[in-house]
Design an enzyme around this catalytic site. Structure first.
Site, PDB file in Angstrom:
ATOM      1  N   GLN A  28     -51.314  14.831  -5.722  1.00 37.27           N
ATOM      2  CA  GLN A  28     -52.446  13.933  -6.026  1.00 37.27           C
ATOM      3  C   GLN A  28     -53.559  14.666  -6.791  1.00 37.27           C
ATOM      4  OE1 GLN A  28     -52.949  10.745  -6.072  1.00 37.27           O
ATOM      5  NE2 GLN A  28     -50.893  10.343  -5.301  1.00 37.27           N
ATOM      6  N   SER A  29     -53.177  15.669  -7.581  1.00 39.01           N
ATOM      7  CA  SER A  29     -54.191  16.455  -8.296  1.00 39.01           C
ATOM      8  C   SER A  29     -54.944  15.621  -9.338  1.00 39.01           C
ATOM      9  CB  SER A  29     -53.513  17.636  -8.994  1.00 39.01           C
ATOM     10  OG  SER A  29     -54.391  18.208  -9.932  1.00 39.01           O
ATOM     11  N   ASN A  30     -56.270  15.661  -9.235  1.00 41.72           N
ATOM     12  CA  ASN A  30     -57.117  15.017 -10.249  1.00 41.72           C
ATOM     13  C   ASN A  30     -57.135  15.848 -11.521  1.00 41.72           C
ATOM     14  OD1 ASN A  30     -58.264  12.913  -8.476  1.00 41.72           O
ATOM     15  ND2 ASN A  30     -58.983  14.710  -7.361  1.00 41.72           N
TER      16      ASN A  30
ATOM     17  N   VAL B 209     -54.714  17.635 -12.751  1.00 46.39           N
ATOM     18  CA  VAL B 209     -53.488  17.376 -13.512  1.00 46.39           C
ATOM     19  C   VAL B 209     -53.621  16.062 -14.288  1.00 46.39           C
ATOM     20  CG1 VAL B 209     -51.089  16.660 -13.162  1.00 46.39           C
ATOM     21  CG2 VAL B 209     -51.922  18.771 -12.113  1.00 46.39           C
TER      22      VAL B 209
ATOM     23  N   PHE C 290     -51.282  19.959  -6.910  1.00 44.62           N
ATOM     24  CA  PHE C 290     -50.551  19.190  -5.892  1.00 44.62           C
ATOM     25  C   PHE C 290     -50.333  17.765  -6.387  1.00 44.62           C
ATOM     26  CE2 PHE C 290     -52.419  22.676  -3.516  1.00 44.62           C
ATOM     27  CZ  PHE C 290     -51.301  23.135  -2.829  1.00 44.62           C
TER      28      PHE C 290
END
Ligand code: PLP
Length: 320
Positions: free
Chosen positions: A62-64, A66, A60
């Site tokens: 705000q993926s950490n 990623v 998503f």
């Protein structure tokens, strides 16, 4: 590594509950750290073994996961292509801002339903272009990524031996299951006898349990590691999901404020704020006695704080 193991005496006093400790995996060191760095160590070995030139992953906005994948690619001189789920926001902040600064090639897919088809097309295109892509699974959660947390448990057991502390329970955020499955496997390999409590940040408890157990079973098949607990023995709470994944409520806001104001410890709204909120609730319900030692495993995620500035700032009401 090892990440620090620290006591939280002022937070323990404020809550009047067990002796609290924190394992600081927000300090794993790569582009603001977090739990995915431990998983990526093993994905990078596989990717380098395959002579991959591009890391691909999805998550998503705000993926950490990623953000840390894009950072790992940069660290190893590889390109990164990331497929984000949802619509591009008007303002790029938090993890998305960091993805851009890390040089990730950001693509978008409209929904979780479309993700796998779009990912396959993306991988095919990159292969055709000679980009030699390596796909890091969603959340970094499979039997390869889980190895990061098998070794993290070895690290903790060692620190506890040196500090002469016995931990009765570990509490941590759980979602795609890689962290919890690695900890559970590591516990049986390295003799950690305490409970491992997962606080779901979104999925229902049964869904998390089945993810964790399937990773443990894949690790058993591939690496010959110990079989996991039965589903009923695996502790996952889904009572703190409230408004859904990533929705900030009083639970997370209070947890963030208490950790910040009593310990100078920053949590995030999506994962660690929710998990700490769950731990605080369990303490208030008397689940842990004041004689016990409870370890909060901080899994990172703090860059997302800035994406919640309008809902966390000084103008917002105190929830208590
Ligand atoms: C900060 C943070 N904590 C916890 C988790 C959950 O870990 P897992 O997906 O291994 O269950 C994630 C996953 O995205 C995360 O980014």
């Amino acid at each position: 590594m090892p990440t620090p193991l620290e006591p939280l005496p002022r937070l323990s006093d404020a809550l009047g509950g067990p002796r609290l400790w924190v394992k600081r995996d927000d300090l794993t060191g790569l582009a603001f750290g977090g739990n995915k760095v431990r998983k990526l160590e093993f994905f990078m070995a596989e990717a380098l073994g395959e002579e991959a030139r591009t890391l691909v992953t999805t998550g998503f906005v705000q993926s950490n996961h990623v953000r840390q994948t894009a950072a790992a690619a940069a660290r190893y001189g590889m390109a990164s292509v990331i497929l984000l789920i949802g619509d591009p926001p008007q303002k790029e902040t938090g993890n998305l801002l960091l993805d851009r600064l890390l040089g990730a090639d950001v693509r978008w897919t409209s929904s979780v339903r479309r993700r796998d088809t779009d990912l396959e097309a993306l991988m095919d295109g990159l292969r055709a272009d000679g980009a030699r892509p390596y796909l890091v699974p969603h959340g970094g959660s499979n039997e390869v990524g889980a190895m990061g947390y098998v070794l993290a448990m070895a690290e903790l057991v060692d620190q506890l031996r040196v500090a002469d502390v016995q931990i009765d329970a570990i509490v941590t955020a759980t979602s795609s299951g890689g962290t919890q499955s690695g900890l559970v496997i590591g516990a049986s390999l390295y003799g950690f006898a305490g409970e491992i409590v997962g606080i779901s940040v979104g999925p229902e408890a049964d869904e998390v349990r089945s993810r964790v157990l399937s990773i443990i079973s894949a690790a058993g098949d591939r690496w010959g590691l110990p079989a996991g607990p039965s589903p009923s023995e695996l502790v996952v709470h889904d009572d703190y999901v409230n408004g859904g994944y990533g929705v900030l409520t009083g639970l997370e806001r209070e947890a963030i404020q208490l950790a910040a104001q009593h310990e100078g410890l920053m949590l995030d709204p999506v994962y660690t704020g929710r998990a700490m909120g769950g731990l605080i609730d369990l303490i208030r319900k008397g689940v842990f006695t004041d004689r016990q030692n409870v370890l909060f495993w901080h899994t990172g995620g703090t860059p997302a704080l800035f994406a919640y500035a309008d809902r966390l700032g000084a103008s917002e009401e105190d929830p208590t």
